[in-house]
Design a protein around this motif. Structure first.
Motif, mmCIF file in Angstrom:
data_model
loop_
_atom_site.group_PDB
_atom_site.id
_atom_site.type_symbol
_atom_site.label_atom_id
_atom_site.label_comp_id
_atom_site.label_asym_id
_atom_site.label_seq_id
_atom_site.Cartn_x
_atom_site.Cartn_y
_atom_site.Cartn_z
ATOM 1 N N VAL A 65 0.863 -1.175 0.000
ATOM 2 C CA VAL A 65 0.000 0.000 0.000
ATOM 3 C C VAL A 65 0.904 1.230 0.000
ATOM 4 N N MET A 115 -5.751 2.020 -7.683
ATOM 5 C CA MET A 115 -5.285 3.334 -7.252
ATOM 6 C C MET A 115 -6.391 4.369 -7.362
ATOM 7 N N LYS A 127 -2.051 10.569 -4.357
ATOM 8 C CA LYS A 127 -2.577 9.283 -4.804
ATOM 9 C C LYS A 127 -2.330 8.225 -3.741
ATOM 10 N N GLU A 129 -2.190 3.983 -3.700
ATOM 11 C CA GLU A 129 -2.115 2.836 -4.600
ATOM 12 C C GLU A 129 -1.928 1.552 -3.812
ATOM 13 N N ARG A 175 -9.460 -3.286 -2.612
ATOM 14 C CA ARG A 175 -10.434 -2.379 -3.224
ATOM 15 C C ARG A 175 -11.256 -1.659 -2.159
ATOM 16 N N ILE A 178 -9.057 1.162 -0.819
ATOM 17 C CA ILE A 178 -8.956 2.295 -1.745
ATOM 18 C C ILE A 178 -10.236 3.123 -1.707
ATOM 19 N N SER A 182 -10.324 7.000 -0.609
ATOM 20 C CA SER A 182 -10.919 8.004 -1.483
ATOM 21 C C SER A 182 -11.950 8.838 -0.734
#
Length: 930
Positions: A65, A115, A127, A129, A175, A178, A182
């Protein structure tokens, strides 16, 4: 003998990892993603990739990560979220450039990289990722940007256990992480962007296309995004029972005022407000329907009271008072069209030591040019001669080579080449003086080559004898290695290929200078034949890091990729040279745009080969030190007083970046590096001129001088050059469209989408992108859409048409003086009117637009004539040429007519009134003609 790096890589393999030899962050082997790796492989790497001292880890079965977030609070929150997914599990954390961090895992089923990219209000793209199949990360070595070793938290690194000991990370969990990361960044008011940093487009909803985010002036854009960030962040942080619903309603009201005023996108605001409501728990407590209803209630009230960014842009943030638009039909944004030099400060000669200053003045008089035509190339060349031989060190994380890039901007025949030649001739003489030394190096090389040839022949004979006897042949001795062709060390070249520069850097590892009369050819051809590879070479050539030059099936290992760039460039070639440049190449240049030299009688007071400058170049050229044939860079530190001066500059630059955007912001981000490099160059240049012992420190006087050069001279000149390039891509496209309208259309002719898209922009955009651009041009006051009843009648939906502001055909653009400010004004008044990013973009340009004169009749073609004038600036207008009286100018000089001052408001309103009357007369004439 096994090296420590080789030994550690073998340990990684035995622990279940797949290590890679890396140069900086880049794996050295071309086929690194698929090549087999076993315990014998690192021995081959030591011979093949001797410069690849960093060690990467292939992530196919060891995902990681990567939290590439520069906001420390957000980065910490994301790490806490990740830890919550792995309770009671030990996580390793690697840091290269804080607050960024990387956390390794393992997996059994590889998956592709996942990402998300988001942009914060300060235009920084962050970002997060999850690296896996096809990626790698650096585990050991030195970070290429900080020049510091990568570290592992609590000294627990990958070799503290084995790959099997790492926590298992599956694709589904990755997922989910992420998505949560976000949400955290979105809740902070950040905007999701794609890999190129462009805002992601939303799909159509309810049969209607999403309205695109409005484009505004640079300073206003910062204000709007800051407002969105602060409102959402405040709501997201609210605890239960603290009035969250009322706060959501107020935030919706405030933000939808800006939406209706054209500063924010409606859908984006709705998404951010809802995400903030989720973050504070309001959605969970009250339900989605209730939260949506509260947002719509506040939005409805806000739409009824639209407002724009107040004068002062970001500095007026949180002063939620109404304000008119910065640019109107009477006061359009003249900065889009302004590509002139303007009033720029002269080179401050007192920043140079007395001996160097005297030579510059003498050489300038002899060449018939200004001192800047001599001094700026001299600084670029002198810094590049030093190069990596001496590095300036502020801290262990701030170490730079001396090399500076310098570009002299000017039309042909304005003194660029004569100024450069004053030092170029001296460089040529130094090369001639070194001929005997080069001849001796050639003889040594040829002797070594012949000895290697003989040793190789003897080794081949030994191998043949061993094979004939059924034995293994001996390894080739080091003495049998072919040294290759001889490359004469040269301090500069005027034209060269990437391959040739690589060879020259092997012969002169402290760096070389590319000295060109015209730099445009270098940049316009940079991506033509290499698919962009040359861009990467030149970006790295400013830093001096190790690199491998791979061209024409050959590989050259460069220990220090450092090339100085010095030359001239014509103003009209600036935009083409840096067109579509998204990597900030222009930010690495010290731009100087000296005026055309006034006529003066040439003198012979300086010799063709001035011994003073020849001695200076010779001393700088001999600074490089070598051990066993390898360059040994030396560092020059900043003492406490100089360090304090540097910190003051850093504080100033940080504040300025908040007020800037686009290319100006990118240049300002490099201002600190420019100042450091210049301080070391000024120090050693003065030492080379005066003689004596080499300085061990860079004194505070040299740091103050370099800061003054950056603030007072190079920054205003860079802004003038960047206006030529375009402050942003939007700025460039709007300028191109307006120039096409002015050249191909009359004021009374309509403008169509296809006309702009096809004829003006060469199909650069689709129809939607062209409409977005026309919207930005509308907000800048240059065009406005015509009502349906004004357009042509016919079957179906009427075609959309725009009209251009008649002020576009004004014979003059109001002058924008680039006012320097003294270095002493860094603190406590760091942002005077003439230099601040806010005043320079919103306030100053607004006043510039306000200084536009009125229409004075029409010319022979029926086009309106406009007159402009500024106090303290003389212009000859068409009306004055015909004997008319000059138009009344604003009563205060431009730099003092601050938008917030009462006098500035009165001046601006008076000019607006005159322009409004003139535009009404023009429109009446057009109606009578029709």
């Amino acid at each position: 003998m096994i090296t420590p790096i080789e030994e550690r890589r073998i340990r990684y393999i035995k622990a279940g990892y797949e290590p890679l030899p890396c140069i900086g962050k880049r794996p050295a082997p071309a086929e690194w993603q698929m090549m087999p790796i076993d315990v014998d492989t690192p021995a081959n790497w030591s011979a093949t990739y001797s410069g690849a001292t960093n060690t990467g880890i292939r992530t196919r079965f060891a995902p990681a990560v990567d939290i590439d977030v520069r906001d420390i609070a957000v980065a910490e929150q994301i790490e806490r979220t990740l830890r919550a997914m792995f309770p009671d599990t030990r996580l390793l954390v690697r840091t290269g450039s804080p607050p960024k961090r990387l956390i390794p895992f393992r997996c059994e089923v590889p998956f592709k990289k996942i990402m998300v990219n988001l942009e914060s209000p300060d235009n920084v793209v962050h970002k997060v990722e999850v690296l896996c199949d096809g990626q790698q990360y650096i585990a050991d070595g030195v970070h290429p940007d900080t020049n510091q070793p990568y570290t592992w938290r609590d000294d627990a690194d990958l070799l503290s256990g084995a790959r099997a000991d790492l926590p298992l990370l599956e694709e589904e969990t990755a997922r989910r992480f992420i998505a949560e990361a976000s949400a955290i960044m979105t809740g902070a008011g950040w905007i999701q962007v794609d890999a190129q940093g462009r805002p992601k487009k939303k799909s159509k909803a309810n049969g209607k296309a999403k309205a695109s985010k409005p484009e505004t002036s640079t300073a206003d854009s910062i204000y709007y995004r800051s407002a969105l960030k602060d409102e959402c962040a405040a709501l997201a942080a609210m605890p239960p029972n603290s009035g969250r619903n009322d706060a959501l309603n107020r935030a919706a009201f405030n933000l939808f005022q800006l939406v209706t005023g054209g500063g924010l996108d409606e859908e984006t605001v709705q998404e951010r407000l809802y995400a903030a409501a989720e973050a504070c728990g309001l959605v969970n407590d009250d339900g989605e329907a209730s939260v949506r209803a509260t947002i719509e209630s506040g939005a409805k009230a806000g739409r009824a009271q639209p407002r724009r960014a107040p004068n002062g842009g970001v500095r007026a943030h949180n002063q939620h008072s109404g304000s008119e638009a910065l640019h109107t039909w009477e006061t359009p944004d003249w900065s889009i069209l302004d590509d002139r030099r303007g009033e720029l400060p002269d080179f401050p000669l007192d920043c140079l030591g007395a001996p160097v200053r005297e030579w510059v003045e003498r050489a300038a008089r002899g060449a018939g040019v200004t001192p800047a035509h001599v001094a700026v190339p001299a600084l670029g060349i002198a810094s590049s001669l030093i190069g990596m031989a001496r590095r300036v060190k502020a801290t262990s994380s701030w170490i730079y080579p001396m090399t500076c890039w310098a570009a002299i901007v000017g039309e042909s025949g304005t003194g660029k080449t004569p100024g450069i030649d004053t030092i170029k001739r001296a460089m040529d003489q130094v090369e001639r003086n070194n001929r005997n030394k080069v001849a001796e190096l050639r003889r040594q090389h040829e002797t070594k080559a012949e000895a290697a040839k003989a040793a190789r022949a003897q080794w081949k004979k030994q191998v043949e004898e061993a094979v004939a006897a059924g034995q293994a042949g001996p390894q080739m001795p080091e003495a049998a290695t072919d040294p290759g062709k001889f490359i004469a060390p040269r301090p500069y070249v005027s034209n060269s290929t990437i391959e040739r520069l690589g060879e020259l850097l092997q012969a002169r590892p402290q760096g070389v200078v590319l000295l060109m009369d015209e730099l445009a050819a270098l940049f316009m051809n940079m991506s033509r034949y290499s698919g962009g590879e040359d861009n990467q070479f030149w970006l790295e050539a400013w830093n001096g890091g190790s690199s491998i030059v791979e061209r024409m099936n050959r590989s050259l290992q460069i220990d220090h990729l450092l090339v100085g760039v010095v030359g001239g460039i014509q103003p009209d070639k600036l935009a083409r040279s840096f067109e579509h440049d998204q990597d900030g190449m222009y930010a690495r240049f010290l731009f100087a745009w000296p005026p055309k030299p006034a006529y003066r009688r040439l003198t012979d007071e300086t010799k063709e080969f001035d011994p003073d400058i020849i001695n200076i170049i010779t001393r700088l050229d001999r600074l490089a030190e070598f051990e066993d044939g390898n360059l040994v860079p030396r560092e020059i530190k900043l003492p406490a007083e100089a360090m304090e001066e540097f910190e003051r500059l850093r504080r100033w630059a940080d504040r300025e970046q908040e007020a800037l955007d686009g290319r100006e912001r990118e240049w300002m981000a490099k201002a600190q590096a420019h100042a450091l490099r210049l301080s070391g160059t000024l120090c050693l240049l003065d030492w080379a001129a005066r003689g004596g012992a080499e300085p061990a420190e860079i004194g505070a006087d040299y740091m103050r001088a370099s800061i003054r050069l950056v603030q007072v001279y190079f920054w205003p000149h860079a802004r003038a050059a960047l206006r030529q390039i375009g402050l942003s891509e939007r700025h460039v496209n709007a300028r191109r469209a307006l120039r096409w309208i002015k050249a191909r259309r009359r004021p009374e002719q309509d403008i169509s989408i296809e006309g702009i898209r096809v004829d003006a922009l060469g199909r650069r955009f689709d129809a939607e992108g062209t409409i977005d651009l026309l919207g930005a041009m509308t907000r800048s006051g240059w065009v406005r859409e015509k009502k349906d009843e004004d357009g042509p009648r016919g079957r179906g939906r009427p075609a959309r048409r725009w009209e251009a502001n008649p002020l576009l055909w004004s014979p003059e653009i109001p002058e924008i003086p680039e006012n320097p400010h003294p270095a002493a004004a860094i603190e406590p008044n760091p942002t005077p009117q003439g230099i601040s990013g806010i005043s320079g973009i919103s306030g100053k340009h607004n006043d510039m637009a306000a200084a536009t004169g009125a229409v004075n009749g029409s010319d022979d073609n029926g086009r309106p004539e406009f007159r402009t004038n500024l106090t303290g600036t003389e212009h000859t207008t068409l009306q004055e040429c015909k004997g008319g009286d000059p138009l009344e100018a604003p009563t205060a000089p431009l730099q003092h007519a601050h938008p917030s001052s009462l006098q500035g408001d009165r001046n601006r309103e008076a000019v607006r009134a005159r322009n409004r009357e003139a535009l009404q007369r023009f429109e009446q004439q057009q109606r009578q003609r029709r």
